[in-house]
Design an enzyme around this catalytic site. Sequence first.
Site, PDB file in Angstrom:
ATOM      1  CB  SER A  55      -0.876   0.024   1.259  1.00  0.00           C
ATOM      2  OG  SER A  55      -1.516   1.276   1.399  1.00  0.00           O
ATOM      3  CE1 TYR A  89      -4.239  -2.303   5.214  1.00  0.00           C
ATOM      4  CE2 TYR A  89      -3.336  -0.121   4.821  1.00  0.00           C
ATOM      5  CZ  TYR A  89      -3.896  -1.285   4.347  1.00  0.00           C
ATOM      6  OH  TYR A  89      -4.102  -1.440   3.002  1.00  0.00           O
TER       7      TYR A  89
HETATM    8  P1  NAD Z   1     -11.615  -5.872  -0.006  1.00  0.00           P
HETATM    9  O1  NAD Z   1     -12.333  -5.756   1.268  1.00  0.00           O
HETATM   10  O2  NAD Z   1     -12.409  -6.021  -1.228  1.00  0.00           O
HETATM   11  O3  NAD Z   1     -10.579  -7.064   0.046  1.00  0.00           O
HETATM   12  C1  NAD Z   1      -9.939  -7.489   1.215  1.00  0.00           C
HETATM   13  C2  NAD Z   1     -10.202  -8.960   1.347  1.00  0.00           C
HETATM   14  O4  NAD Z   1      -9.412  -9.469   2.416  1.00  0.00           O
HETATM   15  C3  NAD Z   1     -11.619  -9.322   1.708  1.00  0.00           C
HETATM   16  O5  NAD Z   1     -12.414  -9.503   0.568  1.00  0.00           O
HETATM   17  C4  NAD Z   1     -11.464 -10.630   2.487  1.00  0.00           C
HETATM   18  O6  NAD Z   1     -11.815 -11.722   1.666  1.00  0.00           O
HETATM   19  C5  NAD Z   1      -9.984 -10.688   2.765  1.00  0.00           C
HETATM   20  N1  NAD Z   1      -9.718 -10.978   4.177  1.00  0.00           N
HETATM   21  C6  NAD Z   1      -9.676 -10.125   5.213  1.00  0.00           C
HETATM   22  N2  NAD Z   1      -9.423 -10.799   6.350  1.00  0.00           N
HETATM   23  C7  NAD Z   1      -9.311 -12.107   6.009  1.00  0.00           C
HETATM   24  C8  NAD Z   1      -9.039 -13.300   6.731  1.00  0.00           C
HETATM   25  N3  NAD Z   1      -8.824 -13.285   8.058  1.00  0.00           N
HETATM   26  N4  NAD Z   1      -9.013 -14.478   6.059  1.00  0.00           N
HETATM   27  C9  NAD Z   1      -9.229 -14.501   4.721  1.00  0.00           C
HETATM   28  N5  NAD Z   1      -9.468 -13.401   3.990  1.00  0.00           N
HETATM   29  C10 NAD Z   1      -9.505 -12.224   4.630  1.00  0.00           C
HETATM   30  O7  NAD Z   1     -10.664  -4.579  -0.084  1.00  0.00           O
HETATM   31  P2  NAD Z   1      -9.451  -4.198  -1.065  1.00  0.00           P
HETATM   32  O8  NAD Z   1      -9.260  -2.754  -0.830  1.00  0.00           O
HETATM   33  O9  NAD Z   1      -9.651  -4.693  -2.416  1.00  0.00           O
HETATM   34  O10 NAD Z   1      -8.214  -4.929  -0.379  1.00  0.00           O
HETATM   35  C11 NAD Z   1      -7.343  -5.779  -1.062  1.00  0.00           C
HETATM   36  C12 NAD Z   1      -5.919  -5.496  -0.641  1.00  0.00           C
HETATM   37  O11 NAD Z   1      -5.545  -4.212  -1.121  1.00  0.00           O
HETATM   38  C13 NAD Z   1      -5.688  -5.472   0.867  1.00  0.00           C
HETATM   39  O12 NAD Z   1      -4.482  -6.132   1.177  1.00  0.00           O
HETATM   40  C14 NAD Z   1      -5.547  -3.999   1.161  1.00  0.00           C
HETATM   41  O13 NAD Z   1      -4.758  -3.764   2.304  1.00  0.00           O
HETATM   42  C15 NAD Z   1      -4.871  -3.520  -0.102  1.00  0.00           C
HETATM   43  N6  NAD Z   1      -4.973  -2.092  -0.351  1.00  0.00           N
HETATM   44  C16 NAD Z   1      -6.171  -1.501  -0.544  1.00  0.00           C
HETATM   45  C17 NAD Z   1      -6.229  -0.145  -0.773  1.00  0.00           C
HETATM   46  C18 NAD Z   1      -7.522   0.575  -0.992  1.00  0.00           C
HETATM   47  O14 NAD Z   1      -7.535   1.809  -1.010  1.00  0.00           O
HETATM   48  N7  NAD Z   1      -8.633  -0.102  -1.165  1.00  0.00           N
HETATM   49  C19 NAD Z   1      -5.042   0.619  -0.820  1.00  0.00           C
HETATM   50  C20 NAD Z   1      -3.833  -0.021  -0.617  1.00  0.00           C
HETATM   51  C21 NAD Z   1      -3.799  -1.380  -0.390  1.00  0.00           C
END
Ligand code: NAD
Length: 305
Positions: free
Chosen positions: A197, A210
């Site tokens: 991230s 985080y």
């Molecule tokens: P999202 O909620 O769609 O995806 C996150 C997923 O993590 C969930 O769908 C869930 O299935 C999974 N998860 C969480 N805890 C879990 C557990 N204990 N066991 C199994 N699965 C679990 O949100 P997203 O934003 O698409 O996140 C995907 C990745 O992108 C994450 O690692 C997040 O940190 C990273 N990210 C997101 C952003 C943003 O702005 N959305 C920015 C930087 C990084």
Amino acid sequence: MSTEKSTSSTDQLTFDNPVTRHPDITPPEQDQPKPGLDAELVPQTDRGQTSYRGTGRLQGRKALITGGDSGIGGAVAIAYAREGADVAINYLPAEEEDAAGIAEVIEAEGRTCVRIPLDLTEREACDEVVAKAVEGLGGLDILVVNAGHQTWSESIEEISDEQFDTTVKTNIYAMFWLCRAAVPQLEAGSTIILTSSVQAYSPSDTLLDYAMTKAAMNTFGKGLAKQLAPRGVRVNIVAPGPIWTPLQVAEGQPKDKLPKFGKGQPLGRAGQPVELAPAYVFLASPESSYVVGETLNVNGGADSP
Ligand code: NAD
Ligand code: MG
């Protein structure tokens, strides 16, 4: 809930203005219990359902994507299937509705979707996720570590031991356990892609635990990349900026910040999950053969090291 015309671009390969390619959304204040569902998100996101085409770059590959039910992971799952890969998605049992939606798109491409609902915060579950993916797909060439836990906190005093533990277990332990279980399966030409991230180098004061995990992911990925490169297995990292996904409304951000989400980026808007997918396709495809231990920033113009 209907897909608002708002967030979708028409076609992935259309040349247009990136400022207006996806709309500058102003999400209403909202919250969902964790883990959050795309099905309930307002506005809906573009995960490439109608816009991602694919050009056969992952033909016959076998990919495991954690958090592949929604958000960025959902967009990556759709893109991989449209590029010709069979896909296993892991997610939490509460996310069956979102997972079913992604599986439907993958199967409509004639590709296999193996669904693995398991909580990754235990080592046994991580081992089982990899084993089930290998069994269901008949092998493994691509591991995308994408599941993540993000809970905002006003101050360090509000971060409970339980929250700290869940954040570290989900974002760091699970990454380690998944990679350790997957490595024996990966032949030369295979790839691991971690999801870090922008928080890794520009931490918000409300995301201490985080942000720390995301910095660790960058470092782990670069070290593992050096270790596996001689075997022909490449490890790389994608570092997204503010992307509109259910993570944000499930305690990921203070509610009153949601309407402004992503507006401070040089592009002036939040990203859509589909805008991340090509980075994950590139890093999994043979085109990126000389890209090793790299963090590819997809963040709308924020500073990166
Ligand atoms: P999202 O909620 O769609 O995806 C996150 C997923 O993590 C969930 O769908 C869930 O299935 C999974 N998860 C969480 N805890 C879990 C557990 N204990 N066991 C199994 N699965 C679990 O949100 P997203 O934003 O698409 O996140 C995907 C990745 O992108 C994450 O690692 C997040 O940190 C990273 N990210 C997101 C952003 C943003 O702005 N959305 C920015 C930087 C990084
Ligand atoms: Mg989800």
